[in-house]
Design a protein around this motif. Structure first.
Motif, PDB file in Angstrom:
ATOM      1  N   ILE A  65       0.840  -1.207   0.000  1.00  0.00           N
ATOM      2  CA  ILE A  65       0.000   0.000   0.000  1.00  0.00           C
ATOM      3  C   ILE A  65       0.870   1.250   0.000  1.00  0.00           C
ATOM      4  CG2 ILE A  65      -1.639   1.327   1.386  1.00  0.00           C
ATOM      5  CD1 ILE A  65      -2.838  -1.368   2.294  1.00  0.00           C
ATOM      6  N   GLN A  66       1.914   1.255   0.809  1.00  0.00           N
ATOM      7  CA  GLN A  66       2.802   2.414   0.856  1.00  0.00           C
ATOM      8  C   GLN A  66       3.478   2.633  -0.497  1.00  0.00           C
ATOM      9  OE1 GLN A  66       5.251   1.154   4.146  1.00  0.00           O
ATOM     10  NE2 GLN A  66       4.027   2.274   5.667  1.00  0.00           N
ATOM     11  N   LYS A  67       3.856   1.553  -1.146  1.00  0.00           N
ATOM     12  CA  LYS A  67       4.484   1.663  -2.462  1.00  0.00           C
ATOM     13  C   LYS A  67       3.513   2.250  -3.485  1.00  0.00           C
ATOM     14  CE  LYS A  67       6.695  -1.151  -6.063  1.00  0.00           C
ATOM     15  NZ  LYS A  67       7.108  -2.533  -6.454  1.00  0.00           N
ATOM     16  N   LYS A 184      -7.687   4.859   6.357  1.00  0.00           N
ATOM     17  CA  LYS A 184      -6.750   3.824   6.801  1.00  0.00           C
ATOM     18  C   LYS A 184      -5.474   3.844   5.973  1.00  0.00           C
ATOM     19  CE  LYS A 184     -10.335   0.631   8.415  1.00  0.00           C
ATOM     20  NZ  LYS A 184     -10.978  -0.678   8.189  1.00  0.00           N
ATOM     21  N   VAL A 185      -5.634   4.073   4.677  1.00  0.00           N
ATOM     22  CA  VAL A 185      -4.479   4.103   3.784  1.00  0.00           C
ATOM     23  C   VAL A 185      -3.589   5.301   4.120  1.00  0.00           C
ATOM     24  CG1 VAL A 185      -3.764   4.431   1.384  1.00  0.00           C
ATOM     25  CG2 VAL A 185      -5.637   2.871   1.917  1.00  0.00           C
ATOM     26  N   ALA A 186      -4.212   6.470   4.313  1.00  0.00           N
ATOM     27  CA  ALA A 186      -3.440   7.669   4.639  1.00  0.00           C
ATOM     28  C   ALA A 186      -2.659   7.493   5.932  1.00  0.00           C
ATOM     29  CB  ALA A 186      -4.372   8.869   4.730  1.00  0.00           C
ATOM     30  N   GLU A 187      -3.294   6.893   6.926  1.00  0.00           N
ATOM     31  CA  GLU A 187      -2.661   6.759   8.235  1.00  0.00           C
ATOM     32  C   GLU A 187      -1.452   5.832   8.198  1.00  0.00           C
ATOM     33  OE1 GLU A 187      -5.896   5.537  10.681  1.00  0.00           O
ATOM     34  OE2 GLU A 187      -6.644   7.593  11.022  1.00  0.00           O
ATOM     35  N   ILE A 188      -1.553   4.699   7.504  1.00  0.00           N
ATOM     36  CA  ILE A 188      -0.406   3.788   7.478  1.00  0.00           C
ATOM     37  C   ILE A 188       0.724   4.320   6.604  1.00  0.00           C
ATOM     38  CG2 ILE A 188      -1.854   1.761   7.888  1.00  0.00           C
ATOM     39  CD1 ILE A 188      -1.540   1.014   4.984  1.00  0.00           C
ATOM     40  N   PRO A 193      -5.104  12.356   6.626  1.00  0.00           N
ATOM     41  CA  PRO A 193      -6.305  11.803   5.972  1.00  0.00           C
ATOM     42  C   PRO A 193      -7.211  12.876   5.378  1.00  0.00           C
ATOM     43  CG  PRO A 193      -5.974  10.834   8.151  1.00  0.00           C
ATOM     44  CD  PRO A 193      -5.041  12.001   8.056  1.00  0.00           C
ATOM     45  N   ASP A 194      -7.071  14.128   5.839  1.00  0.00           N
ATOM     46  CA  ASP A 194      -7.919  15.212   5.340  1.00  0.00           C
ATOM     47  C   ASP A 194      -7.293  15.964   4.171  1.00  0.00           C
ATOM     48  OD1 ASP A 194      -9.929  14.702   7.258  1.00  0.00           O
ATOM     49  OD2 ASP A 194      -8.740  15.764   8.778  1.00  0.00           O
TER      50      ASP A 194
END
Length: 444
Positions: A65-67, A184-188, A193-194
């Motif tokens: 996901i980070q990639k 969830k994606v933004a946080e990890i 997230p905003d």
């Protein structure tokens, strides 16, 4: 067919079906199709972000996901960060992002826009939605080109375009599309997230992404000397004397059939001017089909993934008669007269899986086609006939569809066998059938 129900707006369906008192069968047919159509996710191993982050191999999914997020924001600049003030200064539509999906065997993540949200916004604002096109080769075209390639002994390979859709700029029209990452994606990824993002390039999930990518790929192929077929827009041909190359497109996956191995490197070199592209000379799978190459030049096709799914979903029935290995279709002495009506949804789901399997199992084509004539008002006896086909598949699960190489061009034949019978049913209807082949020897 596979993508239809996932793309169509349910509000549009409702408006199409308003005259239900005049055409009640339309509502019944559409409802049945929506509930029973086999989607690509039914045959894949994709899972949601939530499930991926709960999986034992969670850390591998986090890396994927980070990639993907880094690729979207930094590498391809598909998502451009903007402030709320910048967003307020231009006419825009806000859409969310779909949950990133990943395949367990590859730990691959893919971000996608909420095309369904965008479609609803278009409708609410009275905006004519963009034209769409799915760049997918037809099954018949692929089967024909594959057969020709095997007959002529062509070299077969595949290529993949990295982040295919993300290399086409989204048009800077009067309406800007703004989005956020899934929380969830933004946080990890350690991001806010905003944070708002302007969609700068086509992203998966938008209505016209497939069409925009196809036009870019088509123009690149034509620029490099390939001719687009008039029969199928996803088939391209280049011929120079005896030197022959077929290019078959299925979204960002490309099949190459060519007479010389150096043409493979030539193709990747040509396309690298337009996209980052990788070459795979194994070409051992395509759309759920496995391809096995034999030393005599023949190729065997199979669909083990779909067969495993089919046999798992429909386990053996010890109380029922198992189908004959040589005859997977009826009649088998069932009482069709007193059989009870059953759910067309349940019937159509199994029928759809078997129809998809006929790509590599023509031995069930007749039985499956006949079962299709019962799909409107199926009975329990009709469903038992389908289950007999499943039992036949269970006992012949290792059977493959073999395509042969010709030794001389004189062996190449187009064959067609036709049969028909009339007044064979109680409603006075008849039925017809045909089998066409293009290939090696008698009965190709």
């Amino acid at each position: 067919r596979l993508a239809f129900t996932s793309a169509i707006d349910r509000d549009i369906i409702k408006s199409l079906l308003k005259p239900e008192e005049e055409c009640p069968w339309i509502r019944q047919a559409m409802q049945s199709f929506m509930e029973t159509a086999i989607h690509e996710e039914d045959l894949s191993e994709e899972i949601s972000t939530t499930d991926a982050l709960k999986a034992p191999d969670r850390e591998e999914f986090v890396k994927a996901i980070q990639k993907e997020v880094t690729n979207l924001i930094d590498t391809t600049q598909t998502l451009v960060p903007i402030t709320q003030r910048e967003a307020d200064s231009v006419p825009h539509i806000f859409i969310g992002t779909k949950k990133g999906n990943g395949q367990p065997d590859k730990h691959k993540a893919r971000g996608a826009g909420r095309g369904d949200t965008l479609a609803r916004e278009y409708k609410r604002l009275g905006i004519i939605p963009p034209l769409t096109f799915s760049p997918t080769v037809s099954a018949l075209t692929f089967a024909l080109v594959l057969q020709i390639a095997i007959i002529l002994g062509l070299i077969i390979a595949t290529t993949d375009i990295t982040s295919a859709y993300l290399w086409t700029l989204y048009p800077r029209t009067a309406m800007t599309i703004i989005t956020k990452l899934e929380r969830k994606v933004a946080e990890i990824c350690g991001l806010n997230p905003d944070q708002l993002y302007r969609i700068n390039k086509y992203i998966y999930g938008l209505p016209d992404s497939g069409r925009a990518f196809y036009h870019k790929y088509r123009d690149a192929l034509i620029q490099e000397g390939y001719r687009c077929s008039k029969v199928d827009p996803c088939l391209f041909i280049k011929r120079d004397g005896e030197d022959l190359t077929f290019i078959v497109l299925h979204v960002d996956d490309t099949f190459i059939f060519t007479s010389k191995r150096e043409n493979l490197k030539g193709f990747t070199s040509e396309m690298s001017k337009h996209f980052p592209i990788t070459l795979d000379e194994k070409a051992d799978s395509f759309l759920g089909m496995n391809l096995s190459y034999n030393t005599d030049g023949s190729v065997e096709l199979s669909q083990p993934k779909l067969i495993n799914k089919l046999l798992k979903e429909f386990p053996p029935r010890p109380e029922k008669r198992k189908a004959s290995i040589t005859h997977p279709y009826g009649p088998v002495g069932r009482d069709y007269e007193t059989a009870q009506p059953m759910s067309s949804t349940k019937y159509m789901r199994l029928l759809g899986m078997l129809m998809y399997l006929t790509r590599t199992r023509p031995d069930i084509m007749t039985a499956t086609s006949f079962a299709g004539t019962k799909s409107h008002n199926p009975t329990t006896a009709d469903y038992d006939d389908l289950l007999d086909i499943v039992e036949y598949i269970r006992t012949t699960r290792d059977t493959t569809y073999k395509l042969y190489k010709c030794t001389t061009e004189k062996n190449i034949q187009l064959t067609c066998e036709v049969d028909a019978s009339y007044l064979t049913h109680k409603d006075s209807k008849g039925h017809t059938g045909y089998c066409m082949g293009f290939g090696w020897g008698k009965g190709a």
